[in-house]
Design a protein around this motif. Structure first.
Motif, PDB file in Angstrom:
ATOM      1  N   TRP A 198       0.856  -1.180   0.000  1.00  0.00           N
ATOM      2  CA  TRP A 198       0.000   0.000   0.000  1.00  0.00           C
ATOM      3  C   TRP A 198       0.897   1.236   0.000  1.00  0.00           C
ATOM      4  O   TRP A 198       1.939   1.258   0.667  1.00  0.00           O
ATOM      5  N   VAL A 199       0.513   2.243  -0.750  1.00  0.00           N
ATOM      6  CA  VAL A 199       1.302   3.474  -0.841  1.00  0.00           C
ATOM      7  C   VAL A 199       1.097   4.309   0.416  1.00  0.00           C
ATOM      8  O   VAL A 199      -0.036   4.601   0.803  1.00  0.00           O
ATOM      9  N   GLU A 200       2.211   4.682   1.061  1.00  0.00           N
ATOM     10  CA  GLU A 200       2.140   5.507   2.272  1.00  0.00           C
ATOM     11  C   GLU A 200       2.476   6.970   1.994  1.00  0.00           C
ATOM     12  O   GLU A 200       1.778   7.871   2.434  1.00  0.00           O
ATOM     13  N   GLN A 201       3.583   7.177   1.281  1.00  0.00           N
ATOM     14  CA  GLN A 201       4.005   8.548   0.986  1.00  0.00           C
ATOM     15  C   GLN A 201       4.590   8.611  -0.419  1.00  0.00           C
ATOM     16  O   GLN A 201       5.177   7.636  -0.899  1.00  0.00           O
ATOM     17  N   ILE A 202       4.430   9.764  -1.047  1.00  0.00           N
ATOM     18  CA  ILE A 202       4.970   9.980  -2.389  1.00  0.00           C
ATOM     19  C   ILE A 202       5.679  11.327  -2.406  1.00  0.00           C
ATOM     20  O   ILE A 202       5.096  12.345  -2.037  1.00  0.00           O
ATOM     21  N   ASP A 203       6.946  11.328  -2.799  1.00  0.00           N
ATOM     22  CA  ASP A 203       7.698  12.575  -2.938  1.00  0.00           C
ATOM     23  C   ASP A 203       8.209  12.631  -4.375  1.00  0.00           C
ATOM     24  O   ASP A 203       9.267  12.086  -4.694  1.00  0.00           O
ATOM     25  N   VAL A 204       7.430  13.262  -5.232  1.00  0.00           N
ATOM     26  CA  VAL A 204       7.763  13.310  -6.657  1.00  0.00           C
ATOM     27  C   VAL A 204       9.074  14.048  -6.892  1.00  0.00           C
ATOM     28  O   VAL A 204       9.896  13.638  -7.713  1.00  0.00           O
ATOM     29  N   ASN A 205       9.293  15.132  -6.161  1.00  0.00           N
ATOM     30  CA  ASN A 205      10.502  15.936  -6.361  1.00  0.00           C
ATOM     31  C   ASN A 205      11.774  15.149  -6.071  1.00  0.00           C
ATOM     32  O   ASN A 205      12.780  15.267  -6.779  1.00  0.00           O
ATOM     33  N   LYS A 206      11.747  14.347  -5.024  1.00  0.00           N
ATOM     34  CA  LYS A 206      12.923  13.559  -4.653  1.00  0.00           C
ATOM     35  C   LYS A 206      12.906  12.159  -5.272  1.00  0.00           C
ATOM     36  O   LYS A 206      13.865  11.405  -5.134  1.00  0.00           O
ATOM     37  N   GLY A 207      11.811  11.831  -5.949  1.00  0.00           N
ATOM     38  CA  GLY A 207      11.727  10.523  -6.585  1.00  0.00           C
ATOM     39  C   GLY A 207      11.666   9.385  -5.586  1.00  0.00           C
ATOM     40  O   GLY A 207      12.237   8.321  -5.811  1.00  0.00           O
ATOM     41  N   ARG A 208      10.962   9.601  -4.473  1.00  0.00           N
ATOM     42  CA  ARG A 208      10.890   8.583  -3.427  1.00  0.00           C
ATOM     43  C   ARG A 208       9.455   8.155  -3.161  1.00  0.00           C
ATOM     44  O   ARG A 208       8.546   8.980  -3.114  1.00  0.00           O
ATOM     45  N   ILE A 209       9.297   6.852  -2.986  1.00  0.00           N
ATOM     46  CA  ILE A 209       7.985   6.280  -2.706  1.00  0.00           C
ATOM     47  C   ILE A 209       8.095   5.418  -1.456  1.00  0.00           C
ATOM     48  O   ILE A 209       8.945   4.526  -1.388  1.00  0.00           O
ATOM     49  N   SER A 210       7.269   5.694  -0.469  1.00  0.00           N
ATOM     50  CA  SER A 210       7.241   4.890   0.751  1.00  0.00           C
ATOM     51  C   SER A 210       6.040   3.957   0.690  1.00  0.00           C
ATOM     52  O   SER A 210       4.913   4.402   0.435  1.00  0.00           O
ATOM     53  N   LEU A 211       6.302   2.682   0.920  1.00  0.00           N
ATOM     54  CA  LEU A 211       5.254   1.670   0.853  1.00  0.00           C
ATOM     55  C   LEU A 211       5.135   0.932   2.180  1.00  0.00           C
ATOM     56  O   LEU A 211       6.027   1.007   3.025  1.00  0.00           O
ATOM     57  N   THR A 212       4.051   0.216   2.341  1.00  0.00           N
ATOM     58  CA  THR A 212       3.890  -0.658   3.496  1.00  0.00           C
ATOM     59  C   THR A 212       3.275  -1.970   3.036  1.00  0.00           C
ATOM     60  O   THR A 212       2.501  -1.999   2.069  1.00  0.00           O
ATOM     61  N   MET A 213       3.658  -3.053   3.688  1.00  0.00           N
ATOM     62  CA  MET A 213       3.038  -4.344   3.421  1.00  0.00           C
ATOM     63  C   MET A 213       2.001  -4.669   4.492  1.00  0.00           C
ATOM     64  O   MET A 213       1.412  -5.749   4.486  1.00  0.00           O
ATOM     65  N   LEU A 214       1.790  -3.723   5.403  1.00  0.00           N
ATOM     66  CA  LEU A 214       0.774  -3.909   6.433  1.00  0.00           C
ATOM     67  C   LEU A 214      -0.580  -3.481   5.880  1.00  0.00           C
ATOM     68  O   LEU A 214      -0.731  -2.350   5.425  1.00  0.00           O
ATOM     69  N   PRO A 215      -1.570  -4.350   5.914  1.00  0.00           N
ATOM     70  CA  PRO A 215      -2.909  -3.964   5.464  1.00  0.00           C
ATOM     71  C   PRO A 215      -3.401  -2.782   6.294  1.00  0.00           C
ATOM     72  O   PRO A 215      -2.946  -2.580   7.428  1.00  0.00           O
ATOM     73  N   PRO A 216      -4.308  -1.993   5.769  1.00  0.00           N
ATOM     74  CA  PRO A 216      -4.810  -0.812   6.493  1.00  0.00           C
ATOM     75  C   PRO A 216      -5.259  -1.108   7.921  1.00  0.00           C
ATOM     76  O   PRO A 216      -5.117  -0.268   8.807  1.00  0.00           O
TER      77      PRO A 216
END
Length: 223
Positions: A198-216
Motif C-alpha cells: 500500500w502506498v504511504e508517501q509519495i515525494d515526486v521531487n525527490k523521486g521517493r515512494i514509501s510503501l507498506t506491506m501492512l494492510p490498512p
C-alpha cells in the motif's frame, strides 16, 4: 533503485569530466547523492573493470565481507570471478553448511553464491512479473492508500525495495514489512518475491515512494 533524474545526470556528467569510475565508493562524491540514497542504490550500480571485483557485481557493499568468506571457502580469488574455474568451484559449495559456518542466513548465502557464480547476471531479469495496474505508469499516477502488487528488487538491512511498475522502486521500511517485529527483512521477503503493498508517501521531487506491506487494519506494531 532510488536515483532521481538529477542524480543520474550528475553521475554521467562526472564520468564525462573525470573519466571512468574505478570504484563504487567514488559515487559518494556525486552531487546530490546523499548517504541514504547511495546505500539504497549502490547494489544496482556496477563498475565494470573496477579495482574491487565485487564492485562490478550485484553484491551490496554491506555483504562484501561475507562474499570474501564464501570465496575463501571455495578457494577462489576475486580476480577469477567470471571464469569457468570460479563458477565450478562455487557451485560445489554446500550452502546450508556454509550458512552454519558463517552464521549467516541461508537465503543471504544463496543470493551471494548465485551472484558469485554469474557475476555479470542481473537476477531481476528472471523474476516473474506481478499484476501491475495499467493506469499506474508514473509516480504522478500514485495515490496514498493505493493497493498494488510489486516485485521485491533489493533487500537491505533497513527494508526492501519493490518495483510497482513506475520508474522508481518504492521502499518498504523494515517496520512496515509485517506486524511482528523482525531483526532483518529477509525474515519476511526475498529477492524476486511478488508482494502486495500500500502506498504511504509519495515525494515526486525527490523521486521517493514509501510503501507498506501492512494492510490498512494492521497499522500498529506489536511489542
Amino acid at each position: 533503485s532510488g536515483l532521481s533524474k538529477t542524480v543520474a545526470e550528475n553521475i554521467v556528467k562526472v564520468r564525462e569530466e573525470t573519466g571512468q569510475f574505478t570504484t563504487r565508493a567514488q559515487l559518494k562524491k556525486i552531487p546530490r547523492l546523499g548517504a541514504k540514497t547511495y546505500e539504497q542504490a549502490i547494489g544496482f550500480l556496477r563498475v565494470p573493470g573496477a579495482k574491487n571485483a565485487f564492485d562490478a557485481t550485484g553484491i551490496h557493499p554491506e555483504s562484501y565481507s561475507v562474499a570474501e568468506q564464501v570465496l575463501e571457502v571455495a578457494q577462489i580469488d576475486k580476480k577469477e570471478l567470471g571464469t569457468q574455474k570460479a563458477e565450478e568451484a562455487i557451485a560445489e559449495l554446500d550452502v546450508e553448511k556454509l550458512s552454519g559456518v558463517l552464521d549467516i542466513g541461508v537465503v543471504t548465502i544463496q543470493d551471494i553464491v548465485d551472484t558469485l557464480m554469474k557475476p555479470s547476471r542481473d537476477p531481476r531479469d528472471a523474476f516473474p512479473q506481478p499484476l501491475l495496474k495499467t493506469d499506474v505508469l508514473k509516480m504522478e499516477d500514485l495515490q496514498v492508500g493505493m493497493e498494488l502488487q510489486g516485485t521485491v528488487r533489493n533487500v537491505v538491512d533497513f527494508g526492501a525495495f519493490v518495483d510497482i511498475g513506475v520508474k522508481q522502486d518504492g521502499l518498504v521500511h523494515i517496520s512496515k514489512l509485517q506486524k511482528r517485529r523482525i531483526k532483518h527483512p529477509l525474515e519476511v521477503v526475498a529477492l524476486g518475491d511478488i508482494v502486495t503493498v500500500w502506498v504511504e508517501q509519495i515525494d515526486v521531487n525527490k523521486g521517493r515512494i514509501s510503501l507498506t506491506m501492512l494492510p490498512p487494519k494492521d497499522q500498529t506494531i506489536e511489542g
